[in-house]
Each structure stands twice: as structure tokens, then as C-alpha cells.
Scaffold this motif. Structure first.
Motif, mmCIF file in Angstrom:
data_model
loop_
_atom_site.group_PDB
_atom_site.id
_atom_site.type_symbol
_atom_site.label_atom_id
_atom_site.label_comp_id
_atom_site.label_asym_id
_atom_site.label_seq_id
_atom_site.Cartn_x
_atom_site.Cartn_y
_atom_site.Cartn_z
ATOM 1 N N THR A 155 5.059 66.469 -119.793
ATOM 2 C CA THR A 155 6.024 67.311 -120.498
ATOM 3 C C THR A 155 7.252 67.590 -119.647
ATOM 4 O OG1 THR A 155 4.211 68.395 -121.711
ATOM 5 C CG2 THR A 155 6.350 69.513 -121.701
ATOM 6 N N LEU A 207 2.525 78.149 -125.771
ATOM 7 C CA LEU A 207 3.523 77.089 -125.853
ATOM 8 C C LEU A 207 4.169 76.803 -124.496
ATOM 9 C CD1 LEU A 207 5.305 78.188 -129.162
ATOM 10 C CD2 LEU A 207 3.523 76.455 -128.894
ATOM 11 N N PRO A 209 4.405 75.424 -120.980
ATOM 12 C CA PRO A 209 3.660 74.331 -120.313
ATOM 13 C C PRO A 209 2.900 74.780 -119.073
ATOM 14 C CG PRO A 209 6.028 74.097 -119.964
ATOM 15 C CD PRO A 209 5.857 75.170 -121.001
ATOM 16 N N TYR A 231 -7.426 71.246 -126.615
ATOM 17 C CA TYR A 231 -6.168 71.846 -126.158
ATOM 18 C C TYR A 231 -5.440 70.902 -125.215
ATOM 19 C CZ TYR A 231 -3.111 75.525 -124.240
ATOM 20 O OH TYR A 231 -2.040 76.274 -123.838
ATOM 21 N N ALA A 234 -4.005 67.953 -127.236
ATOM 22 C CA ALA A 234 -2.846 68.381 -128.028
ATOM 23 C C ALA A 234 -1.612 68.532 -127.148
ATOM 24 C CB ALA A 234 -3.166 69.692 -128.741
ATOM 25 N N GLN A 235 -1.792 69.139 -125.971
ATOM 26 C CA GLN A 235 -0.669 69.319 -125.047
ATOM 27 C C GLN A 235 -0.182 67.982 -124.504
ATOM 28 O OE1 GLN A 235 1.076 72.077 -123.791
ATOM 29 N NE2 GLN A 235 0.175 73.222 -125.462
ATOM 30 N N LEU A 237 -0.340 65.026 -126.043
ATOM 31 C CA LEU A 237 0.404 64.357 -127.112
ATOM 32 C C LEU A 237 1.792 64.958 -127.270
ATOM 33 C CD1 LEU A 237 -2.410 63.951 -129.813
ATOM 34 C CD2 LEU A 237 -1.436 62.178 -128.325
ATOM 35 N N PHE A 238 1.865 66.291 -127.193
ATOM 36 C CA PHE A 238 3.162 66.957 -127.249
ATOM 37 C C PHE A 238 4.026 66.520 -126.073
ATOM 38 C CE2 PHE A 238 5.800 70.533 -125.770
ATOM 39 C CZ PHE A 238 6.635 70.685 -126.868
ATOM 40 N N GLY A 239 3.414 66.387 -124.896
ATOM 41 C CA GLY A 239 4.144 65.967 -123.708
ATOM 42 C C GLY A 239 4.734 64.576 -123.855
ATOM 43 N N VAL A 241 5.638 63.183 -126.613
ATOM 44 C CA VAL A 241 6.774 63.291 -127.539
ATOM 45 C C VAL A 241 8.009 63.769 -126.787
ATOM 46 C CG1 VAL A 241 7.690 64.522 -129.554
ATOM 47 C CG2 VAL A 241 5.336 63.668 -129.574
ATOM 48 N N VAL A 242 7.837 64.799 -125.960
ATOM 49 C CA VAL A 242 8.950 65.319 -125.157
ATOM 50 C C VAL A 242 9.474 64.243 -124.210
ATOM 51 C CG1 VAL A 242 9.612 67.023 -123.398
ATOM 52 C CG2 VAL A 242 8.140 67.705 -125.300
#
Length: 261
Positions: A155, A207, A209, A231, A234-235, A237-239, A241-242
Motif C-alpha cells: 500500500t 482504514l 494502513p 483481513y 482484504a488489505q 488486495l486493496f494495497g 489496487v493502490v
């Protein structure tokens, strides 16, 4: 983005080693300061949070326990400062590389991250040594720590790509980033357990990081809690994307770096 790391692995090693050595160049202690500074921090946290404040933490009794839990929570913030905190001046601080047409500028955020990982890793080694002395046992869960820190690493790498590019065009970015990072420290459970925060605040803090590695590392190494894999995934996958968005922004804007500088 992974090909940036694999293709330029030798260059990254050289740049990171030089970057780490450069910041302590001219000092008497040299690289020894990388280990001395965490020890000083550990002493301060022991006095301030183990003796004076002593936040209500279930399962903590001694002064040394408070020092362990606070310092372990501070390590992700050390990484944050060494990466995102440096990002606004990352390109402007390496003008000579920008002027070289053949130099792969996309390695600079990676360089900053590897340097930060070395600094945070040394801080963690100091914590681990202290924990072994106090608890008289080696926490085997240390082997799982790369899994804990990976989502934050990914992230913040994406954030570094975006902020380093933005900071090249707008010099005020650094002045905005620093107070935000300071707020992120207090809006994460560095100095207090997450349960102390009101429920609404807790949802917002999740939310951040920093919250994931702080909570998971403490639970794993100090309180015997298992990893929260949903968790973590999910984090992560979000990372990614970022990271994808940050890298795309960096590549789209890099052509103007030389002109601005």
C-alpha cells in the motif's frame, strides 16, 4: 510493478546501500545509529508509558510489558516515515538521476522502501532481543511477520509512487504530508489498544494502513492471537489496487520531471 524489482535487483541493492550509508555520513557513530536510536526510543517508552501513563491494557502488568507493546506498535510508523515521509522530495532529491535518460526512475520508490525496510528491520531486531531477554523465550511467530507487514509495504509503495510524482510538481506537498503522517500515528493504536477507541472511530482507524500490522503483530507476538487472514487478504488486495494506480500515475507524469527540475 513486480518486474521493476526483479529487473533492477542489483541496482536496487546498490542504491539502497548507498542511501542508508549516506544519511549517517560524517557522523561518529555511522550506521551504529540505526541500532542506537531504537534503543533510546525503547528507554523513553519504558519510562513514559510503563511508569507515568500506563494505559489500560488487558494482560499487561510490568513496566517492561508496556515498553514491548508500545515499541512494537511504533515500528510500522517508523516504516511510514521512512517511505511516505520522504516521498515528496524523492525525485527532487535525485536530480542527477532524472537528467539521465537511461536511468529507470521507477526504482526510486523501491529504493526508499528497501532502505525503510532495513531501518524498520533493525528496530524490530532490537525489539526482539529485548523481548527474548524479558520473556526468556523466542517467539517462533516471528516467522509470520513478513505476512503481517506485506499489505502495508504494498500500500505505501503505491502511495510513494503517487506522492513522489506529485511532490515534484508541487513543492507544498511535503508540508501537507507531514501533519497527515503525524495524525495517522494517533489515529492508529500505537499508544493505546484499539478497543479503547469509540466504535465509529474504530471503523475509521481500520482504514489506516498502520492499524493492521500494529494489531496483528501485537496479537501474534505478545498475546497469542492467531492471524486474521481475511483481513490480511482484504488489505493486500486493496494495497495492490493502490500500487497499480500509483505506478500508473508515476509513469504517466514522469516525462515532465526533467522539465520541472
Amino acid at each position: 510493478m513486480n518486474h521493476v524489482f526483479s529487473r533492477h535487483l542489483y541496482l536496487l541493492r546498490q542504491l539502497s546501500s548507498r542511501d542508508l550509508a549516506q544519511r549517517y555520513k560524517g557522523t561518529w557513530g555511522g550506521l551504529l545509529w540505526v541500532a542506537v536510536q531504537p534503543l533510546l526510543m525503547l528507554a523513553v517508552y519504558t519510562v513514559v508509558f510503563g511508569v507515568i501513563f500506563r494505559p489500560r491494557w488487558v494482560g499487561l502488568d510490568s513496566v517492561w510489558d508496556y515498553a514491548l507493546v508500545i515499541f512494537l506498535g511504533k515500528i510500522p510508523y517508523i516504516f511510514l516515515l521512512e517511505t511516505v515521509g520522504r516521498a515528496p522530495g524523492l525525485i527532487t532529491g535525485h536530480v542527477s538521476y532524472v537528467k539521465k535518460l537511461a536511468f529507470p526512475l521507477e526504482v526510486l520508490p523501491w529504493m526508499s522502501h528497501l532502505t525503510a525496510a532495513a531501518v524498520a528491520g533493525i528496530s524490530f531486531a532490537v525489539w526482539l532481543l529485548f523481548a527474548i531477554i524479558i520473556r526468556q523465550e523466542f517467539p517462533w511467530q516471528v516467522a509470520l511477520m513478513p505476512i503481517v507487514y506485506l499489505p502495508m509495504f504494498v500500500t505505501l509503495l503505491g502511495a510513494s509512487y503517487f506522492i513522489s510524482s506529485l511532490g515534484t510538481y508541487f513543492k507544498d506537498v511535503g508540508q501537507v504530508v507531514q501533519p497527515i503522517l503525524f495524525a495517522m500515528m494517533f489515529l492508529s493504536p500505537v499508544f493505546y489498544p484499539l478497543e479503547m477507541a469509540p466504535r465509529i472511530m474504530r471503523q475509521i482507524m481500520l482504514l489506516n494502513p498502520l492499524t493492521l500490522p500494529i494489531e496483528q503483530s501485537r496479537g501474534l507476538l505478545l498475546f497469542g492471537a492467531p492471524l486474521d487472514y481475511p483481513y490480511l487478504i482484504a488489505q493486500l488486495l486493496f494495497g495492490f489496487v493502490v500500487l497499480a494506480l500509483g505506478y500508473a500515475w508515476f509513469q504517466r507524469t514522469r516525462d515532465g520531471f526533467a522539465e520541472v527540475l
